[in-house]
Design a protein around this motif. Structure first.
Motif, PDB file in Angstrom:
ATOM      1  N   THR A   1       0.827  -1.202   0.000  1.00  0.00           N
ATOM      2  CA  THR A   1       0.000   0.000   0.000  1.00  0.00           C
ATOM      3  C   THR A   1       0.860   1.250   0.000  1.00  0.00           C
ATOM      4  OG1 THR A   1      -1.731  -1.103   1.244  1.00  0.00           O
ATOM      5  CG2 THR A   1      -1.739   1.277   1.328  1.00  0.00           C
ATOM      6  N   ILE A   2       0.402   2.282  -0.709  1.00  0.00           N
ATOM      7  CA  ILE A   2       0.980   3.619  -0.613  1.00  0.00           C
ATOM      8  C   ILE A   2      -0.126   4.489  -0.024  1.00  0.00           C
ATOM      9  CG2 ILE A   2       1.935   5.594  -1.852  1.00  0.00           C
ATOM     10  CD1 ILE A   2       2.962   3.609  -3.954  1.00  0.00           C
ATOM     11  N   PRO A   3      -0.008   4.852   1.276  1.00  0.00           N
ATOM     12  CA  PRO A   3      -1.055   5.662   1.908  1.00  0.00           C
ATOM     13  C   PRO A   3      -1.105   7.070   1.320  1.00  0.00           C
ATOM     14  CG  PRO A   3       0.432   4.708   3.542  1.00  0.00           C
ATOM     15  CD  PRO A   3       1.027   4.471   2.201  1.00  0.00           C
ATOM     16  N   PRO A   4      -2.204   7.788   1.577  1.00  0.00           N
ATOM     17  CA  PRO A   4      -2.342   9.154   1.060  1.00  0.00           C
ATOM     18  C   PRO A   4      -1.280  10.092   1.617  1.00  0.00           C
ATOM     19  CG  PRO A   4      -4.415   8.348   1.946  1.00  0.00           C
ATOM     20  CD  PRO A   4      -3.371   7.349   2.311  1.00  0.00           C
ATOM     21  N   SER A   5      -0.938  11.078   0.844  1.00  0.00           N
ATOM     22  CA  SER A   5      -0.022  12.130   1.268  1.00  0.00           C
ATOM     23  C   SER A   5      -0.348  13.374   0.450  1.00  0.00           C
ATOM     24  CB  SER A   5       1.426  11.698   1.056  1.00  0.00           C
ATOM     25  OG  SER A   5       1.675  11.436  -0.311  1.00  0.00           O
ATOM     26  N   LEU A   6       0.336  14.477   0.751  1.00  0.00           N
ATOM     27  CA  LEU A   6       0.100  15.717   0.016  1.00  0.00           C
ATOM     28  C   LEU A   6       0.771  15.634  -1.354  1.00  0.00           C
ATOM     29  CD1 LEU A   6      -0.973  18.629  -0.052  1.00  0.00           C
ATOM     30  CD2 LEU A   6       1.246  19.347   0.859  1.00  0.00           C
ATOM     31  N   VAL A   7      -0.041  15.606  -2.397  1.00  0.00           N
ATOM     32  CA  VAL A   7       0.463  15.528  -3.773  1.00  0.00           C
ATOM     33  C   VAL A   7      -0.165  16.666  -4.569  1.00  0.00           C
ATOM     34  CG1 VAL A   7       0.626  14.112  -5.858  1.00  0.00           C
ATOM     35  CG2 VAL A   7       0.739  13.021  -3.604  1.00  0.00           C
ATOM     36  N   ALA A   8       0.669  17.412  -5.255  1.00  0.00           N
ATOM     37  CA  ALA A   8       0.201  18.550  -6.063  1.00  0.00           C
ATOM     38  C   ALA A   8      -0.462  18.023  -7.337  1.00  0.00           C
ATOM     39  CB  ALA A   8       1.360  19.481  -6.394  1.00  0.00           C
TER      40      ALA A   8
ATOM     41  N   GLY B   1       8.690  12.809   4.267  1.00  0.00           N
ATOM     42  CA  GLY B   1       9.098  12.756   5.662  1.00  0.00           C
ATOM     43  C   GLY B   1       8.025  13.154   6.645  1.00  0.00           C
ATOM     44  N   SER B   2       6.835  13.499   6.157  1.00  0.00           N
ATOM     45  CA  SER B   2       5.741  13.874   7.050  1.00  0.00           C
ATOM     46  C   SER B   2       4.828  12.672   7.273  1.00  0.00           C
ATOM     47  CB  SER B   2       4.935  15.035   6.475  1.00  0.00           C
ATOM     48  OG  SER B   2       4.272  14.625   5.309  1.00  0.00           O
ATOM     49  N   TRP B   3       3.958  12.783   8.244  1.00  0.00           N
ATOM     50  CA  TRP B   3       3.001  11.710   8.535  1.00  0.00           C
ATOM     51  C   TRP B   3       1.611  12.297   8.557  1.00  0.00           C
ATOM     52  CZ3 TRP B   3       4.900   7.024   8.322  1.00  0.00           C
ATOM     53  CH2 TRP B   3       6.280   6.892   8.475  1.00  0.00           C
TER      54      TRP B   3
ATOM     55  N   PRO C   1       9.095  17.939   5.973  1.00  0.00           N
ATOM     56  CA  PRO C   1      10.549  18.050   6.080  1.00  0.00           C
ATOM     57  C   PRO C   1      11.266  18.325   4.762  1.00  0.00           C
ATOM     58  CG  PRO C   1       9.791  16.316   7.512  1.00  0.00           C
ATOM     59  CD  PRO C   1       8.590  16.777   6.710  1.00  0.00           C
ATOM     60  N   ILE C   2      10.787  17.777   3.660  1.00  0.00           N
ATOM     61  CA  ILE C   2      11.439  18.006   2.373  1.00  0.00           C
ATOM     62  C   ILE C   2      10.989  19.323   1.726  1.00  0.00           C
ATOM     63  CG2 ILE C   2       9.882  16.821   0.783  1.00  0.00           C
ATOM     64  CD1 ILE C   2      12.442  15.404  -0.296  1.00  0.00           C
ATOM     65  N   ALA C   3      10.015  20.003   2.359  1.00  0.00           N
ATOM     66  CA  ALA C   3       9.562  21.363   2.009  1.00  0.00           C
ATOM     67  C   ALA C   3       8.925  21.509   0.630  1.00  0.00           C
ATOM     68  CB  ALA C   3      10.708  22.366   2.173  1.00  0.00           C
ATOM     69  N   ARG C   4       8.222  20.483   0.191  1.00  0.00           N
ATOM     70  CA  ARG C   4       7.463  20.588  -1.058  1.00  0.00           C
ATOM     71  C   ARG C   4       6.393  19.505  -1.067  1.00  0.00           C
ATOM     72  NH1 ARG C   4       8.254  16.579  -4.727  1.00  0.00           N
ATOM     73  NH2 ARG C   4      10.169  15.372  -4.638  1.00  0.00           N
ATOM     74  N   PRO C   5       5.318  19.755  -1.806  1.00  0.00           N
ATOM     75  CA  PRO C   5       4.340  18.667  -1.952  1.00  0.00           C
ATOM     76  C   PRO C   5       4.899  17.604  -2.887  1.00  0.00           C
ATOM     77  CG  PRO C   5       3.669  20.548  -3.267  1.00  0.00           C
ATOM     78  CD  PRO C   5       4.892  20.965  -2.501  1.00  0.00           C
ATOM     79  N   GLY C   6       4.364  16.430  -2.783  1.00  0.00           N
ATOM     80  CA  GLY C   6       4.749  15.377  -3.708  1.00  0.00           C
ATOM     81  C   GLY C   6       4.202  15.658  -5.092  1.00  0.00           C
ATOM     82  N   THR C   7       4.694  14.920  -6.056  1.00  0.00           N
ATOM     83  CA  THR C   7       4.205  15.026  -7.431  1.00  0.00           C
ATOM     84  C   THR C   7       3.620  13.674  -7.836  1.00  0.00           C
ATOM     85  OG1 THR C   7       6.278  14.301  -8.439  1.00  0.00           O
ATOM     86  CG2 THR C   7       6.047  16.668  -7.988  1.00  0.00           C
ATOM     87  N   PRO C   8       2.770  13.670  -8.841  1.00  0.00           N
ATOM     88  CA  PRO C   8       2.287  12.381  -9.334  1.00  0.00           C
ATOM     89  C   PRO C   8       3.454  11.471  -9.742  1.00  0.00           C
ATOM     90  CG  PRO C   8       0.908  14.130 -10.184  1.00  0.00           C
ATOM     91  CD  PRO C   8       2.081  14.795  -9.497  1.00  0.00           C
TER      92      PRO C   8
END
Length: 114
Positions: A45-52, A111-113, A76-83
């Motif tokens: 599984t890849i749980p949900p996260s902030l993705v632009a 790095g966020s939860w 921590p990485i200071a950006r939203p994820g990308t598809p």
């Protein structure tokens, strides 16, 4: 027969997550997983996260969520994820290099939860 299953969970329309959906197949009872494993089918599984994504931008524009740039400051990485970040993780989990990985949640979240 062999194969890989990667479960990417999404929030419901109202933004709430169904906690049981996040790992429903991934953490299925051992007898159920064993049937898949006998056929060399791994499930992760890849749980949900902030993705632009366009949906995230629309939610931002409508005021449903704070600006992604503001939320990004809490990651921590200071950006939203990308598809593409999610696609790369899916590609790995579907590859032969992941043939011994099963029943896991791969957190692609900068790095966020959540």
């Amino acid at each position: 027969m062999d194969g890989r299953a990667v479960e990417r969970c999404h929030p419901h329309r109202d933004g709430e997550l169904d906690a049981s959906a996040i790992s429903s197949i991934t953490r299925a009872p051992v007898p159920r997983r064993a049937r898949l494993l006998r056929h060399a089918i791994t499930v992760n599984t890849i749980p949900p996260s902030l993705v632009a994504t366009p949906l995230a931008r629309r939610s931002e524009q409508s005021g449903e969520v704070p600006p992604l740039e503001v939320i990004s400051q809490m990651i921590p990485i200071a950006r939203p994820g990308t598809p593409e970040d999610i696609a790369a993780a899916c590609s790995f989990l579907r590859s032969d290099g992941a043939s011994y990985i099963t029943g896991q949640e791969l957190n692609v979240n900068g790095g966020s939860w959540m």
